[in-house]
Design a protein around this motif. Structure first.
Motif, PDB file in Angstrom:
ATOM      1  N   SER A 168      41.543  36.779  46.378  1.00  0.00           N
ATOM      2  CA  SER A 168      42.005  36.524  47.745  1.00  0.00           C
ATOM      3  C   SER A 168      42.177  37.814  48.532  1.00  0.00           C
ATOM      4  O   SER A 168      41.950  37.843  49.751  1.00  0.00           O
ATOM      5  CB  SER A 168      43.317  35.744  47.727  1.00  0.00           C
ATOM      6  OG  SER A 168      44.379  36.535  47.242  1.00  0.00           O
ATOM      7  N   LYS A 169      42.565  38.890  47.855  1.00  0.00           N
ATOM      8  CA  LYS A 169      42.794  40.152  48.548  1.00  0.00           C
ATOM      9  C   LYS A 169      41.487  40.769  49.039  1.00  0.00           C
ATOM     10  O   LYS A 169      41.459  41.457  50.062  1.00  0.00           O
ATOM     11  CB  LYS A 169      43.556  41.117  47.640  1.00  0.00           C
ATOM     12  CG  LYS A 169      44.973  40.626  47.339  1.00  0.00           C
ATOM     13  CD  LYS A 169      45.740  41.574  46.464  1.00  0.00           C
ATOM     14  CE  LYS A 169      47.063  40.955  46.008  1.00  0.00           C
ATOM     15  NZ  LYS A 169      47.904  40.463  47.093  1.00  0.00           N
ATOM     16  N   VAL A 170      40.405  40.533  48.319  1.00  0.00           N
ATOM     17  CA  VAL A 170      39.112  41.072  48.736  1.00  0.00           C
ATOM     18  C   VAL A 170      38.671  40.472  50.069  1.00  0.00           C
ATOM     19  O   VAL A 170      38.089  41.157  50.919  1.00  0.00           O
ATOM     20  CB  VAL A 170      38.037  40.790  47.658  1.00  0.00           C
ATOM     21  CG1 VAL A 170      36.646  41.144  48.169  1.00  0.00           C
ATOM     22  CG2 VAL A 170      38.354  41.582  46.397  1.00  0.00           C
ATOM     23  N   ALA A 210      39.090  40.246  39.463  1.00  0.00           N
ATOM     24  CA  ALA A 210      38.203  39.296  40.151  1.00  0.00           C
ATOM     25  C   ALA A 210      36.757  39.741  40.048  1.00  0.00           C
ATOM     26  O   ALA A 210      35.842  38.915  39.932  1.00  0.00           O
ATOM     27  CB  ALA A 210      38.628  39.166  41.611  1.00  0.00           C
ATOM     28  N   LEU A 211      36.534  41.053  40.070  1.00  0.00           N
ATOM     29  CA  LEU A 211      35.182  41.589  39.920  1.00  0.00           C
ATOM     30  C   LEU A 211      34.672  41.357  38.508  1.00  0.00           C
ATOM     31  O   LEU A 211      33.533  40.904  38.305  1.00  0.00           O
ATOM     32  CB  LEU A 211      35.191  43.085  40.251  1.00  0.00           C
ATOM     33  CG  LEU A 211      33.843  43.812  40.211  1.00  0.00           C
ATOM     34  CD1 LEU A 211      32.907  43.274  41.292  1.00  0.00           C
ATOM     35  CD2 LEU A 211      34.054  45.316  40.406  1.00  0.00           C
ATOM     36  N   ILE A 212      35.498  41.637  37.518  1.00  0.00           N
ATOM     37  CA  ILE A 212      35.129  41.448  36.116  1.00  0.00           C
ATOM     38  C   ILE A 212      34.879  39.972  35.813  1.00  0.00           C
ATOM     39  O   ILE A 212      33.995  39.618  35.037  1.00  0.00           O
ATOM     40  CB  ILE A 212      36.223  42.019  35.197  1.00  0.00           C
ATOM     41  CG1 ILE A 212      36.283  43.544  35.337  1.00  0.00           C
ATOM     42  CG2 ILE A 212      35.984  41.629  33.739  1.00  0.00           C
ATOM     43  CD1 ILE A 212      37.519  44.170  34.715  1.00  0.00           C
ATOM     44  N   ASP A 213      35.652  39.096  36.450  1.00  0.00           N
ATOM     45  CA  ASP A 213      35.514  37.655  36.250  1.00  0.00           C
ATOM     46  C   ASP A 213      34.322  37.076  37.000  1.00  0.00           C
ATOM     47  O   ASP A 213      34.060  35.881  36.923  1.00  0.00           O
ATOM     48  CB  ASP A 213      36.802  36.949  36.702  1.00  0.00           C
ATOM     49  CG  ASP A 213      36.962  35.575  36.063  1.00  0.00           C
ATOM     50  OD1 ASP A 213      36.881  35.484  34.818  1.00  0.00           O
ATOM     51  OD2 ASP A 213      37.147  34.587  36.805  1.00  0.00           O
ATOM     52  N   LYS A 214      33.618  37.919  37.758  1.00  0.00           N
ATOM     53  CA  LYS A 214      32.415  37.540  38.515  1.00  0.00           C
ATOM     54  C   LYS A 214      32.697  36.417  39.514  1.00  0.00           C
ATOM     55  O   LYS A 214      31.923  35.469  39.655  1.00  0.00           O
ATOM     56  CB  LYS A 214      31.286  37.136  37.551  1.00  0.00           C
ATOM     57  CG  LYS A 214      30.856  38.263  36.614  1.00  0.00           C
ATOM     58  CD  LYS A 214      29.724  37.849  35.684  1.00  0.00           C
ATOM     59  CE  LYS A 214      29.334  38.999  34.769  1.00  0.00           C
ATOM     60  NZ  LYS A 214      28.252  38.643  33.819  1.00  0.00           N
ATOM     61  N   THR A 264      32.538  42.003  45.248  1.00  0.00           N
ATOM     62  CA  THR A 264      31.642  43.105  44.911  1.00  0.00           C
ATOM     63  C   THR A 264      32.446  44.397  44.736  1.00  0.00           C
ATOM     64  O   THR A 264      33.622  44.480  45.124  1.00  0.00           O
ATOM     65  CB  THR A 264      30.602  43.330  46.018  1.00  0.00           C
ATOM     66  OG1 THR A 264      31.295  43.722  47.225  1.00  0.00           O
ATOM     67  CG2 THR A 264      29.803  42.063  46.279  1.00  0.00           C
ATOM     68  N   PHE A 265      31.793  45.398  44.165  1.00  0.00           N
ATOM     69  CA  PHE A 265      32.428  46.702  44.020  1.00  0.00           C
ATOM     70  C   PHE A 265      32.775  47.264  45.397  1.00  0.00           C
ATOM     71  O   PHE A 265      33.850  47.835  45.596  1.00  0.00           O
ATOM     72  CB  PHE A 265      31.505  47.662  43.277  1.00  0.00           C
ATOM     73  CG  PHE A 265      32.090  49.034  43.071  1.00  0.00           C
ATOM     74  CD1 PHE A 265      32.998  49.267  42.042  1.00  0.00           C
ATOM     75  CD2 PHE A 265      31.741  50.080  43.910  1.00  0.00           C
ATOM     76  CE1 PHE A 265      33.548  50.531  41.853  1.00  0.00           C
ATOM     77  CE2 PHE A 265      32.288  51.345  43.731  1.00  0.00           C
ATOM     78  CZ  PHE A 265      33.191  51.572  42.697  1.00  0.00           C
ATOM     79  N   GLY A 266      31.866  47.094  46.351  1.00  0.00           N
ATOM     80  CA  GLY A 266      32.138  47.565  47.707  1.00  0.00           C
ATOM     81  C   GLY A 266      33.339  46.868  48.321  1.00  0.00           C
ATOM     82  O   GLY A 266      34.144  47.495  49.015  1.00  0.00           O
ATOM     83  N   GLY A 267      33.461  45.569  48.076  1.00  0.00           N
ATOM     84  CA  GLY A 267      34.607  44.827  48.587  1.00  0.00           C
ATOM     85  C   GLY A 267      35.905  45.310  47.969  1.00  0.00           C
ATOM     86  O   GLY A 267      36.948  45.389  48.636  1.00  0.00           O
ATOM     87  N   MET A 268      35.857  45.636  46.682  1.00  0.00           N
ATOM     88  CA  MET A 268      37.035  46.161  46.011  1.00  0.00           C
ATOM     89  C   MET A 268      37.448  47.502  46.608  1.00  0.00           C
ATOM     90  O   MET A 268      38.635  47.738  46.894  1.00  0.00           O
ATOM     91  CB  MET A 268      36.760  46.316  44.515  1.00  0.00           C
ATOM     92  CG  MET A 268      37.936  46.880  43.720  1.00  0.00           C
ATOM     93  SD  MET A 268      37.582  47.074  41.945  1.00  0.00           S
ATOM     94  CE  MET A 268      36.525  48.543  42.006  1.00  0.00           C
ATOM     95  N   MET A 269      36.478  48.396  46.815  1.00  0.00           N
ATOM     96  CA  MET A 269      36.786  49.706  47.361  1.00  0.00           C
ATOM     97  C   MET A 269      37.297  49.606  48.797  1.00  0.00           C
ATOM     98  O   MET A 269      38.169  50.379  49.220  1.00  0.00           O
ATOM     99  CB  MET A 269      35.552  50.612  47.296  1.00  0.00           C
ATOM    100  CG  MET A 269      35.070  50.902  45.879  1.00  0.00           C
ATOM    101  SD  MET A 269      36.381  51.530  44.779  1.00  0.00           S
ATOM    102  CE  MET A 269      36.748  53.098  45.554  1.00  0.00           C
TER     103      MET A 269
END
Length: 269
Positions: free
Chosen positions: A19-21, A88-92, A97-102
């Motif tokens: 949700s945070k992404v 959430a990224l690891i859980d696919k 995405t990595f960009g969304g996380m950053m």
């Protein structure tokens, strides 16, 4: 029941990271700003209590009120998203995405910094009566903390840098446990108690928290701390942020995820 089983609350952790992404830029910045400001107030409150009572333990016991307030208001600390969003990224999860996380990490860091700096300037104004006095004992104490946690580490070279990094790992191990603790109960009382214990531990032990330091070191500089912004960044904030990522994710997020979400088959008898 007011208690959730690990398989339930660890899934909530992944849901929260997802949700945070996708949260809007405005909401992310506002929530992060308020989190940084409240935690900064809690930090100066705890330092003041410790000085006036002569009991660092009492300061540590009371510091978690800030963390509890900001969590119950659903404000975001960088140390929390360091653990939740990668899950959430690891859980696919779809669209994560990595960009969304950053992007999330960057916005939360910016908001936390804004809140922490705002309180640093406000409290400096209060303690010095509009910068007309020297700030007294509190100013001297905080300036000393800033020097010890920058130049003190620098004096030990690489060993000092690794020390602050490990202290930061230990810190976010505990802070992440506080974030998780809030998810194991559906009652406000249960959430508060579960958050209180690990946050009190990290503060009393002098572990390094990147957002507390976003307040503490600028405030220390304003109060006359004898170190530079570069000293602060190289010998505290950068290794602390890196240690917070590793500690929260490795010791709390991944350990819970890989034993309660990605469980292994039962052993054959």
């Amino acid at each position: 029941m007011s208690y959730l089983e690990p398989t339930e609350f660890v899934t909530k952790m992944v849901d929260s990271g997802e949700s945070k992404v996708f949260m809007s830029t405005k909401d992310t910045l506002i929530r992060a700003f308020m989190a940084g400001a409240i935690l900064a107030l809690a930090a100066i409150f705890a330092i003041t209590v410790a000085m006036k009572t002569g009991s660092p333990l009492l300061g540590a016991v009371l510091f978690p009120v800030g963390f509890i307030m900001l969590y119950l208001m659903k404000f975001d600390l960088l140390t929390g998203v360091f653990m939740l969003v990668p899950l959430a990224l690891i859980d696919k999860r779809a669209g994560v995405t990595f960009g969304g996380m950053m992007r999330n990490w960057g916005l939360v860091a910016l908001g936390n910094l804004g809140g922490a700096l705002t309180v640093a300037f406000m409290m400096a104004f209060v303690f010095t009566y509009g910068f007309d006095t020297d700030g007294g004992a509190i100013a001297t104490k905080v300036a000393g903390i800033g020097e010890a946690r920058t130049l003190g580490y620098q004096s030990h070279g690489l060993s000092g840098w690794l020390t602050v990094f490990i202290r930061a790992m230990l810190c976010n191990w505990m802070v992440a446990m506080g974030v998780v603790g809030a998810m194991i109960s559906t009652s406000v009382t249960g959430k508060a108690i579960a958050m209180w214990m690990p946050i009190m531990l990290f503060f009393f032990m002098g572990f390094e928290h990147s957002i507390v330091n976003m307040f503490l070191f600028p405030f220390s500089l304003i109060m006359g701390g004898n170190f530079t912004i570069l000293d602060y960044l190289l010998w505290n904030e950068v290794p602390v942020a890196l240690g917070n990522v590793v500690g929260g994710l490795a010791f709390t997020g991944l350990t819970l995820y890989f034993t309660h979400v990605k469980t292994s088959p039962k052993r054959e008898l």
